[in-house]
Design a protein around this motif. Sequence first.
Motif, PDB file in Angstrom:
ATOM      1  N   GLU A 188       0.895   9.642   5.318  1.00  0.00           N
ATOM      2  CA  GLU A 188       0.818   9.324   6.743  1.00  0.00           C
ATOM      3  C   GLU A 188       0.278   7.907   6.908  1.00  0.00           C
ATOM      4  N   VAL A 189       0.907   7.148   7.797  1.00  0.00           N
ATOM      5  CA  VAL A 189       0.472   5.779   8.064  1.00  0.00           C
ATOM      6  C   VAL A 189       0.193   5.638   9.549  1.00  0.00           C
ATOM      7  N   GLN A 192       0.836  -1.209   0.000  1.00  0.00           N
ATOM      8  CA  GLN A 192       0.000   0.000   0.000  1.00  0.00           C
ATOM      9  C   GLN A 192       0.871   1.261   0.000  1.00  0.00           C
ATOM     10  N   VAL A 193       1.976   1.184   0.721  1.00  0.00           N
ATOM     11  CA  VAL A 193       2.915   2.316   0.737  1.00  0.00           C
ATOM     12  C   VAL A 193       3.446   2.580  -0.672  1.00  0.00           C
ATOM     13  N   ALA A 194       3.797   1.506  -1.361  1.00  0.00           N
ATOM     14  CA  ALA A 194       4.320   1.665  -2.719  1.00  0.00           C
ATOM     15  C   ALA A 194       3.264   2.278  -3.632  1.00  0.00           C
ATOM     16  N   ALA A 195       2.033   1.792  -3.521  1.00  0.00           N
ATOM     17  CA  ALA A 195       0.967   2.287  -4.405  1.00  0.00           C
ATOM     18  C   ALA A 195       0.708   3.777  -4.184  1.00  0.00           C
ATOM     19  N   LEU A 222      -4.302  -0.794   9.749  1.00  0.00           N
ATOM     20  CA  LEU A 222      -3.462   0.263   9.187  1.00  0.00           C
ATOM     21  C   LEU A 222      -4.304   1.226   8.370  1.00  0.00           C
ATOM     22  N   LYS A 223      -3.956   2.480   8.460  1.00  0.00           N
ATOM     23  CA  LYS A 223      -4.582   3.500   7.603  1.00  0.00           C
ATOM     24  C   LYS A 223      -3.456   4.258   6.903  1.00  0.00           C
ATOM     25  N   PHE A 224      -3.584   4.347   5.585  1.00  0.00           N
ATOM     26  CA  PHE A 224      -2.596   5.053   4.764  1.00  0.00           C
ATOM     27  C   PHE A 224      -3.307   6.263   4.160  1.00  0.00           C
TER      28      PHE A 224
END
Lengths: 150, 120
Positions: free
Chosen positions: A89-90, A26-29, A68-70
């Motif tokens: 922000e994560v 998800q971070v990458a996306a 987790l919330k991105f």
Amino acid sequence: MPTAEPREIHLTIPVAPEMEIAATAQVAALGEWMELGRDKIDEVKMAVVEACINAFEHSGTLDHKVELKFRVATEGEAGDAGGARTFLEVDVLDNGHGFDPARVSAPQIGEKLRAPHKRGWGLRIIRSLMDDVRIVSGERGTMIVMRKYR
Amino acid sequence: MSETLKVTLEKPDGAVAILRTDGYINNTGGEEIARQAYTLLGEGTVRLLLDLERTKIVNSIGISILIEVLEKVLDQGGRLAFCHLTPTIEKTFQIMGLAQYARIFPSPEPALAWLRGEVE
């Protein structure tokens, strides 16, 4: 980044081996979408991995899950002194027993080399790789909020 | 989802060994590196290069196991070097202070020269 609208992803992962890697996807996306840059994306991924494994191993989470919330958003305005600043922000949330971050001692490599217990680096890595870190912890669980600016 | 680490060994000569990793260095990955490193130490090869060219992510559990390896290498009077680290992995090693006791190089050649004592 096509629009200035906030973009948010919610993810729940089980406490299980390598589920932290699912979170890094998800971070990458979102990082690629907001044009965060390869090195900064990798730093956020590393911090997310550390926050997840901290929750897996130390939280005592009752439901064996970590949420987790991105979120990609912008603070300030273009005309402000600091200008508009876009960030990723994560939030990493568990419903475990909580802990006091002030009581977590800072690890030192010289001591760790001679100590039987060589771990305890997670919070130091998270704080060093991210631009802003907040930890809210109590008897109902822990939330680590980590922010990286573009 | 499997990020199982693969480790391949190369011994260019009797003095040094190269362990090349491919995948995620977590607890199981770190243990595999340690297993192979301890075999080398047991055979008397105490100058080791860890080439992480095909490793893009690590975690602190895996790095803690690398600290154990480093401790045993130093105990035997050896040297440990790393090469081909991503910028984030190198930054993490610096944060943890690993670079005080092991050396980090961009590529294998200067690392091997340092391990052999050809340069300081």
